[in-house]
Structures are given as structure tokens and as C-alpha cells.
Design a protein around this motif. Structure first.
Motif, short mmCIF file in Angstrom:
data_model
loop_
_atom_site.label_atom_id
_atom_site.label_comp_id
_atom_site.label_asym_id
_atom_site.label_seq_id
_atom_site.Cartn_x
_atom_site.Cartn_y
_atom_site.Cartn_z
N PHE A 77 0.84 -1.20 0.00
CA PHE A 77 0.00 0.00 0.00
C PHE A 77 0.87 1.25 0.00
O PHE A 77 0.62 2.21 -0.75
CB PHE A 77 -0.90 -0.02 1.23
CG PHE A 77 -1.79 1.19 1.34
CD1 PHE A 77 -2.93 1.32 0.56
CD2 PHE A 77 -1.47 2.22 2.22
CE1 PHE A 77 -3.74 2.45 0.66
CE2 PHE A 77 -2.27 3.34 2.34
CZ PHE A 77 -3.41 3.46 1.55
N THR A 78 1.93 1.25 0.85
CA THR A 78 2.84 2.40 0.89
C THR A 78 3.53 2.60 -0.45
O THR A 78 3.67 3.73 -0.94
CB THR A 78 3.88 2.20 2.00
OG1 THR A 78 3.21 1.99 3.26
CG2 THR A 78 4.80 3.40 2.11
N CYS A 97 2.01 9.22 -5.99
CA CYS A 97 2.44 10.60 -5.68
C CYS A 97 3.53 11.08 -6.63
O CYS A 97 3.52 12.24 -7.07
CB CYS A 97 2.93 10.68 -4.23
SG CYS A 97 1.63 10.50 -2.99
N VAL A 121 1.11 4.11 -2.90
CA VAL A 121 0.88 5.54 -2.63
C VAL A 121 2.05 6.37 -3.12
O VAL A 121 1.88 7.44 -3.75
CB VAL A 121 0.64 5.76 -1.13
CG1 VAL A 121 0.63 7.25 -0.79
CG2 VAL A 121 -0.68 5.12 -0.71
#
Length: 503
Positions: free
Chosen positions: A22-23, A30, A26
Motif C-alpha cells: 500500500f505504501t 504521488c 501511494v
């Protein structure tokens, strides 16, 4: 189908994997949106095409290694510069980036790989400062100049590095090659720590769950195979510990139930055997007398009368046996006693007064001894009368003399909250090995069961059932005769322990 062990392992893996994925997702989003401009701005703050910041860090490291290897406490202290393996490595790194440099000591050159062309390109960017400045960083287009001076005592050491205009070296990102190394190291340490912690927790949770489950599985298997003696080897105070303790209590209850069922089955078999034997004896006698009458053996009125009298006696024995069985069965199936508070001393005195004429007929003399105060208990007055009736009947049936002397002692055991009643006769007593069996149904000390006129073997069994129904205990001892010792709770003791009035 996943086992619990596999589910725990999978959950721990997902606990690590899902946050990382998930990180990463993200961060990727970004970097490819407007938020990514912040990263590029940060990178551009520290990087240029000549990698000045990264080159500065390499030069600073080279400077420290230079001093330590050549002039430090453990240095060579040689007048000429000597290269350590680390210095050679750092020089190669700078060369890969396109930098060449020289080293001076108090203005005297002791090492250089710069060419005149490199110095000319450096002076075009930094001017005369390249010789006079102590510390310098200058860059224009593809040409960069870095100068750093350090001192030790009165000695000044200077390193001047130049990135010439014409260079085959590739631009190096300071952020990627320096800062990101620390970031990657921290991330790797975090992942390793997370994996180790999850592994430890997985092992701990697995042992906390799988060990008691294994114990429960083993316990159920032993119960299924008929072993009710095994205990759960799990003493933890958690929820599984409570389940294991409940399992042990269930096993104990099953064990008691099985033992009680075996005892009841044994009693039932003994009861059937006793009934069949005690019924057969008088019936056989009656049939024998009837055959004698039918065959004309009793050929006189006197013989016939004796035969009829014998038949009547045996029939009376059968009636008495049936009545005793009926009474015993009534008490054994859970009879409800109607209790009322009674002074046991007064109750015994009233019973002795009412039974006086019958005792005189059977030549029985009773001496009653008791204290001054009342002895309050809760009794079913009608049913408890059978206790005294059966004890007196046994005294008369099994005595060896024409008369019987009976002593009844009554006292209150204050500390134990009990009333003790001892009924003792002057008969022959019984063998010590038979004392515990006296209260079993159909048990007689005389193994010859042909003498049914002596009794059915149920009288003392009825006494025991009635005493147990009153919450008491009964036992037999030899004290110069047979002594029956009955203990029942006092009324105060029953109220203190919360017992009801009906049983």
C-alpha cells in the motif's frame, strides 16, 4: 482447507505485505502526479550534473583517510604520500564522476593527477581564488572546482578537485547515491525487524492456541477410548486455560457418573440375585409342604395343621420381604422427605414411650442417655421412626440370648454442628470385615442364605437410605455388641449451609 496454523502464518505475512504494498502504491502515485514535483525539487536542491555535493562528501572522506593513513597516530609518517585501499577506492569513485585532484602540504604539491588543461579550465571558473582561497566551491556549466583545506598544528593540507569541461564521467545524484542509501538501509532494517517480530509473535500465538487445542484433542481421544484419568497439561490463566479446566471438570464429572453407573449396575445385579434367592427359598419350602399334603404324607389332622402353619409362616416371610423391597425401592428412587424442626431428645423419648408394650413382648430393655439441653434437628418424623423400628427388629432377630439390653446415647457435637445418636445392643456383634457391608442390600453376615426367617437383609439398607436422605452419615462398630452410629446435621448447621427443608 486452511488449518489454524496456516491461517495464523498467512495473517502475519499479510500484516507485513499489505502495508508495504500500500505504501509503495501511494508513493508511486504521488511521484507520477503533481505531488511528485516536491521530490524533484528536493533532488534538484542537492544535485547538479557534476555531482558537486556527492563529490564534496567523497573528498571529505578521502581527507580523513589521508590523514589517518599517512600522518595520524597509526600512520606511515612517510615523507611521500602513500595510498590506502580506501583512498584508492575513493579516488576511483571521483574519477568515475570525472574529477581529478591534487594534494599540497604547506603549499608544496605531494600528489596530483591534474593536467595543465584541467588547471586552466578550473581557473576560468574560479579565477585566482583557486590558488589563494582556503575553501572553495565553484561551478559553471560542466566545469566544477572544489577546494578544501585542513590543518594539523602548523601544517596546512589542501585538496583541490576539478571537473573539467570535457569529461566522459556520468552525472551522479547526491540524493540517490548518498541520502537514499540511508533511506534504503532504514527500510531494509524496518522490514527485517517487522519480519522478525511477526515471526516471534506468530510462534507465540501459535503455541498459545495450538498447544491447548492439541491437549483438548488428546483428551477427547482418551475419553473416547475409555480413559477418564488423564488430566490436561495446560496451566495457563488465559481463556484456553479456562476451557481446559472446564474440560477437566467435565472429565471428572463423567468419571464420577461412570463409576456411579457401575456401582448402580452392581447393586442392581446384587439386588436381583438377592431377591431371586430370598424368594426361591420360602417358595421352595411352601411347594415342599404342599407336595406333602397332596401326597398324603400329612395323614393326621395334627400333621396337616403343622404343614398349614409352616406354609403360613413362609408366606408371611414373603409378604415381609416384599414390603421391605417396596420400602427400599421407594427410598432409593428419590423420595422427598417432609422436614420439620424437631428436638431429637424429645423425639426419642416419645418413640420409646410409644413402643414400650411391643418391646416388653420381645424382652427388650432400653436405656436412654442424653444431655440436659435440646438437640434441634430437621426430621421427617414418620420416616425416621423406621430407623428405630429396623434397629430394634435386627436386635431381636440376631440376638443369642432371651433378653436384649440396648443403650441409646445422644449428644450434640457443637463444633461440627452435628447430633450423634449411638444405638448399641448386647448381641454377638459382627466380624470386623463385615462392618462396612452391613448396610448393603441383601447382605447377611451368615453366608448361608437359607435362613430367611432371620431377616431379608434390607433393614439396615433402609436405615442408611433414610439417614442419607436427612443429610447424615451412618456406620457400624463393635463395642461389646453391635453399635450403629448415626450423625445428622443440627438445624442451625443446615440453615448456615443453606440446605432446604425438603429432600
Amino acid at each position: 482447507m486452511l488449518t489454524i496454523k496456516k491461517k495464523i502464518a498467512l495473517s502475519n505475512i499479510l500484516m507485513v505485505l499489505i502495508p508495504i504494498l500500500f505504501t509503495a502504491a501511494v508513493i508511486t502515485v504521488c511521484l507520477h502526479t503533481s505531488l511528485g514535483s516536491y521530490w524533484y525539487t528536493l533532488e534538484s536542491m542537492y544535485d547538479d550534473e557534476n555531482g558537486v555535493q556527492f563529490a564534496q562528501s567523497l573528498i571529505y572522506t578521502y581527507q580523513k583517510e589521508l590523514w589517518e593513513y599517512n600522518w595520524g597516530e597509526n600512520g606511515k609518517r612517510s615523507p611521500e604520500l602513500e595510498q590506502s585501499d580506501e583512498m584508492t577506492h575513493l579516488e576511483d569513485r571521483l574519477s568515475e564522476m570525472g574529477y581529478r585532484f591534487r594534494i599540497t602540504k604547506n603549499g608544496t604539491e605531494i600528489y596530483s593527477n591534474l593536467s595543465e588543461e584541467d588547471l586552466r579550465a578550473g581557473r576560468e571558473v574560479a579565477g585566482e581564488a583557486i590558488d589563494s582561497a582556503k575553501t572553495l566551491t565553484a561551478s559553471r556549466y560542466e566545469v566544477s572546482v572544489i577546494k578544501n583545506t585542513f590543518w594539523h598544528g602548523e601544517k596546512a593540507f589542501c585538496i583541490t578537485a576539478i571537473h573539467p569541461e570535457r569529461s566522459d564521467g556520468e552525472a551522479v545524484s547526491y540524493v540517490k547515491n548518498y541520502l537514499m542509501n540511508y533511506v534504503y538501509g532504514i527500510l531494509a532494517f524496518f522490514m527485517l525487524l517487522t519480519i522478525c517480530v511477526n515471526g516471534i509473535l506468530w510462534r507465540w500465538i501459535s503455541r498459545s492456541i495450538l498447544k491447548p487445542l492439541h491437549q483438548l484433542s488428546l483428551g477427547t481421544r482418551e475419553i473416547r477410548e475409555g480413559n477418564l484419568d488423564g488430566r490436561m497439561e495446560y496451566e495457563s490463566r488465559d481463556e484456553f486455560g479456562a476451557v481446559c479446566r472446564d474440560f477437566d471438570e467435565m472429565r471428572e464429572y463423567l468419571k464420577e457418573s461412570v463409576n456411579q453407573r457401575l456401582k448402580d449396575e452392581k447393586r442392581r445385579k446384587e439386588l436381583i440375585t438377592g431377591i431371586s434367592h430370598d424368594l426361591r427359598t420360602p417358595l421352595t419350602t411352601i411347594i415342599g409342604y404342599l407336595d406333602g399334603l397332596m401326597d398324603g404324607i400329612a395323614d393326621t389332622p395334627e400333621k396337616r395343621m403343622r404343614y398349614f402353619q409352616a406354609i403360613k409362616t413362609r408366606a408371611g416371610n414373603l409378604v415381609s420381604l416384599v414390603d421391605s423391597l417396596s420400602e427400599y425401592s421407594r427410598l432409593d428412587v428419590g423420595f422427598r422427605y417432609h422436614m420439620e424442626e424437631t428436638d431429637l431428645k424429645e423425639y426419642v423419648e416419645q418413640y420409646l414411650e410409644a413402643s414400650g408394650p411391643e418391646r416388653s413382648n420381645h424382652q427388650v430393655e432400653i436405656r436412654f442417655r442424653c444431655g440436659q439441653g435440646a438437640c434441634l434437628v430437621r426430621l421427617d418424623r414418620m420416616e425416621f421412626k423406621r430407623v428405630f423400628d429396623n434397629l430394634l427388629t435386627n436386635t431381636v432377630k440376631y440376638r443369642t440370648k432371651d433378653r436384649s439390653q440396648v443403650t441409646i446415647d445422644l449428644k450434640e457435637l457443637t463444633e461440627e454442628e452435628l447430633c450423634e445418636l449411638v444405638f448399641q445392643d448386647d448381641g454377638p456383634g459382627v466380624p470386623s470385615e463385615s462392618l462396612e457391608k452391613l448396610f448393603d442390600s441383601f447382605y447377611r453376615v451368615d453366608d448361608s442364605r437359607n435362613r430367611t426367617e432371620k431377616g431379608s437383609g434390607i433393614g439396615l439398607a433402609v436405615v442408611r437410605e433414610i439417614v442419607l436422605g436427612h443429610g447424615g452419615t451412618v456406620k457400624a462398630e463393635n463395642r461389646g455388641g453391635l453399635a450403629i452410629i448415626i450423625r445428622i446435621p443440627t438445624a442451625a448447621g443446615e440453615e448456615k449451609h443453606g440446605k432446604g427443608t425438603d429432600h
